[in-house]
Scaffold this active site. Structure first.
Site, short mmCIF file in Angstrom:
data_model
loop_
_atom_site.label_atom_id
_atom_site.label_comp_id
_atom_site.label_asym_id
_atom_site.label_seq_id
_atom_site.Cartn_x
_atom_site.Cartn_y
_atom_site.Cartn_z
N ALA A 30 1.78 3.90 7.46
CA ALA A 30 1.97 5.33 7.75
C ALA A 30 0.65 6.01 8.11
CB ALA A 30 2.60 6.02 6.55
N ASN A 62 0.82 -1.21 0.00
CA ASN A 62 0.00 0.00 0.00
C ASN A 62 0.86 1.27 0.00
OD1 ASN A 62 -1.87 1.99 0.31
ND2 ASN A 62 -2.83 1.16 2.13
N ASP A 63 1.56 1.52 1.10
CA ASP A 63 2.32 2.77 1.21
C ASP A 63 3.32 2.96 0.06
OD1 ASP A 63 1.06 3.52 3.48
OD2 ASP A 63 2.63 2.85 4.85
N VAL A 64 3.93 1.87 -0.41
CA VAL A 64 4.99 2.01 -1.41
C VAL A 64 4.44 2.37 -2.80
CG1 VAL A 64 6.54 0.42 -0.23
CG2 VAL A 64 5.00 -0.46 -1.97
#
Lengths: 463, 96
Positions: A430, A389-391
């Site tokens: 995050a 997700n975050d990446v």
């Protein structure tokens, strides 16, 4: 005799260096590892021979016991548990350095000799670094293994406590160095270091463990180097320094890829237990997402010519690597171009995702680093994101107040179609919502990665 | 003190070699790099053998034996698991 022994140690050090050099390419890496094995075997044999004997039986017992335990651990470990294993091995290397330094110290005490200043300083360094590496690694192991919860554990006045412990270590070391006969101070330093190793690692969140392992890796090298200073042995100094440098480089790479400073990782106490997005979507936004099933996804797959797969740790948690590889084999047999895009922090330690995919028989020339592949998304029909997700969150490019802002991401949003296989709409580690979920060209397929991709494969075979 | 300076020379130069070599290792191989370099840090075994090499059962010898055991776990386990991982890395047979 002495000269030959020194030359043989030098040869061993050279082999270590050549071994690391060969680790620079996937083709020669295995040979490189063999070089290091020969170097180590040589160093051990020289040590035994230089003592003039093959060694008392207790040494043989130690060698055999250690070999057997190491053998069993290395053979049994699951590739997903690699970070824990490396943490544990790090710790063992650390405690070995501590024990050598402490034994050396008692020997000198018993012989009634008082060590020179440089020796007493390096003995204290060896004890300090070795012990912190040991207890710190055990905590990292416990966190990764799930024995301790992954979330940061912060004691009241944690930083003040750490500072106090550091002062204790310095004070104890100084007291010993200027009054060497008192063998009690090294023991005090050893005990304080042991506590410090624990308080140093427990406030660090589970998702930051890749950084911690890399750092402890570096420490275990430095501990070996310090022991080399104590014994005046260059092969220990050189090999330890190589490992020290390696650990520092990896620590730094991980921090850059997470968009954090080393200090923030070590002292920030950031995050929850893990980053695979089980929390609810923040902000209560009621935007529509397009939900699809595995069968729908299979229909899309029938129409594409190229796909880039972005695997995250969620893929490994679901144990979906093998079925994913089966899917790509079907696609390739139909002429679809398949590539994998690997973000530097995919997995639980540096390079972890590559190992997990290699285990599932994915050829390594299909695995691309972020910088190699980021320009290719715009010419790709489908970006398939599994358990990440975050990446891939575009907020990292534009949203200045986001914790992700500035983090290097994979440009999946440039692909013609984006497909997420994910358990929920939750934000990533995050805590930043991913605007891409709500984009028109995005298809969300909710569910366990293994089940979804199994359905997808079924759909592909029928279709 | 002179020998200390010499040791520091060796250490600093080795750190530079380490930086040069490690920056060339591709991210693909970072996990084997870590487990492999981890095994190399087991070089402490040399020191451990040195302190354990006395035929008595006094404290330093005992510490030495424990040290030999721990270092050997690190060495054998580290190299073996690295080899296991590297053995899994295969190139595409199709050769496209």
């Amino acid at each position: 005799m002495e000269t030959y022994i020194e030359l043989a140690y030098l040869f061993s050090a050279v082999l270590f260096i050549l071994g690391l050099k060969k680790l620079g390419s996937a083709k020669t890496a295995r040979t490189g590892n063999n070089y290091s094995i020969v170097a180590m075997a040589l160093a051990i044999v020289i040590s035994l021979v230089s003592a003039g004997i093959i060694g008392p039986t207790q040494i043989i017992v130690g060698l055999l016991a250690g070999s057997l335990i190491g053998f069993v651990m290395a053979k049994r470990v699951e590739m997903t548990s690699m970070p824990q294993l490396v943490a544990l091995f790090n710790g063992f290397g650390g405690i070995a350095s501590t024990l050598v330094a402490y034994a050396e110290l008692i020997k000198m005490q018993n012989a009634g000799t008082s060590p020179a200043l440089d020796i007493s300083i390096t003995i204290m360094l060896s004890i300090l670094i070795g012990t912190v590496t040991f207890t710190g690694s055990l905590i990292a192991f416990a966190k990764l293994q799930g024995i301790l919860k992954g979330a940061p554990i912060v004691l009241p006045a944690h930083q003040a406590l750490n500072l106090l412990l550091m002062l204790g270590i310095v004070a104890g070391s100084v007291l010993y160095i200027f009054n060497p006969p008192l063998v009690v101070w090294p023991l005090v330093v050893l005990l304080i270091s042991a506590v410090f190793g624990i308080t140093f690692v427990i406030p660090i969140g589970g998702a930051d463990m890749p950084v911690v392992i890399a750092l402890l890796n570096s420490y275990s090298g430095l501990a070996a180097s310090a022991t080399g200073f104590v014994l005046g042995n260059n092969v220990l100094i050189i090999a330890g320094a190589l490992v020290g440098a390696s650990g520092i480089i990896l620590t730094n790479l991980m921090c850059v890829a997470m968009n954090r400073s080393v200090l923030n990782v070590l002292f920030g106490a950031v995050g929850t237990s893990d980053g695979d997005g089980s929390s609810d979507a923040p902000g209560g936004e009621q935007r529509n997402v397009t939900r699809y099933t595995g069968e729908d996804a299979a229909m899309i797959m029938d129409t594409i010519n190229s796909v880039i797969i972005v695997p995250g740790y969620g893929l490994a948690v679901a144990q979906a690597q093998h079925i994913l590889h089966e899917m790509t084999t079907i696609l390739e047999s139909r002429g679809v171009q398949v590539k994998y895009a690997i973000h530097p922090v995919a997995g639980r330690m540096p390079g972890h995702m590559n190992v997990l995919l290699a285990e599932a028989n994915v050829p390594y020339d299909k695995l691309y680093e972020m910088d190699e592949i980021n320009d290719e998304f715009q010419n790709t029909d489908l970006a398939l994101i599994v358990g990440a997700n975050d990446v891939v969150n575009p907020a990292a490019r534009t949203k200045k107040d986001s914790p992700l802002y500035g983090m290097p991401i994979l440009n999946v949003d440039y692909a013609r179609t984006v497909m997420f296989v994910k358990r929920s709409l939750g934000a990533g580690f995050a805590g930043e919502a991913n605007p891409l979920f709500f984009d028109e060209k995005t298809m969300m397929v909710f569910g366990d990665a293994k089940k979804v991709i199994t359905d997808l494969v079924k759909g592909l075979k029928e279709g | 003190m002179e020998s200390l300076i010499l040791s520091i020379y060796v250490f600093v130069l080795a750190v530079f070699i380490g930086f040069e070599l490690i920056t060339k290792v591709p991210p693909l191989l970072h996990t084997p790099l870590m487990s492999g370099s981890n095994a190399i840090s087991g070089i402490t075994i040399v020191g451990a053998l040195y302190v354990a090499n006395i035929s008595n059962w006094e404290l330093p010898t005992l510490l030495g034996i424990f040290s030999v055991t721990f270092a050997m776990i690190n060495v054998v386990g580290g190299f073996l698991v690295t080899d296991r991982m590297l053995g899994m890395f295969k190139k595409d047979k199709g050769g496209k």
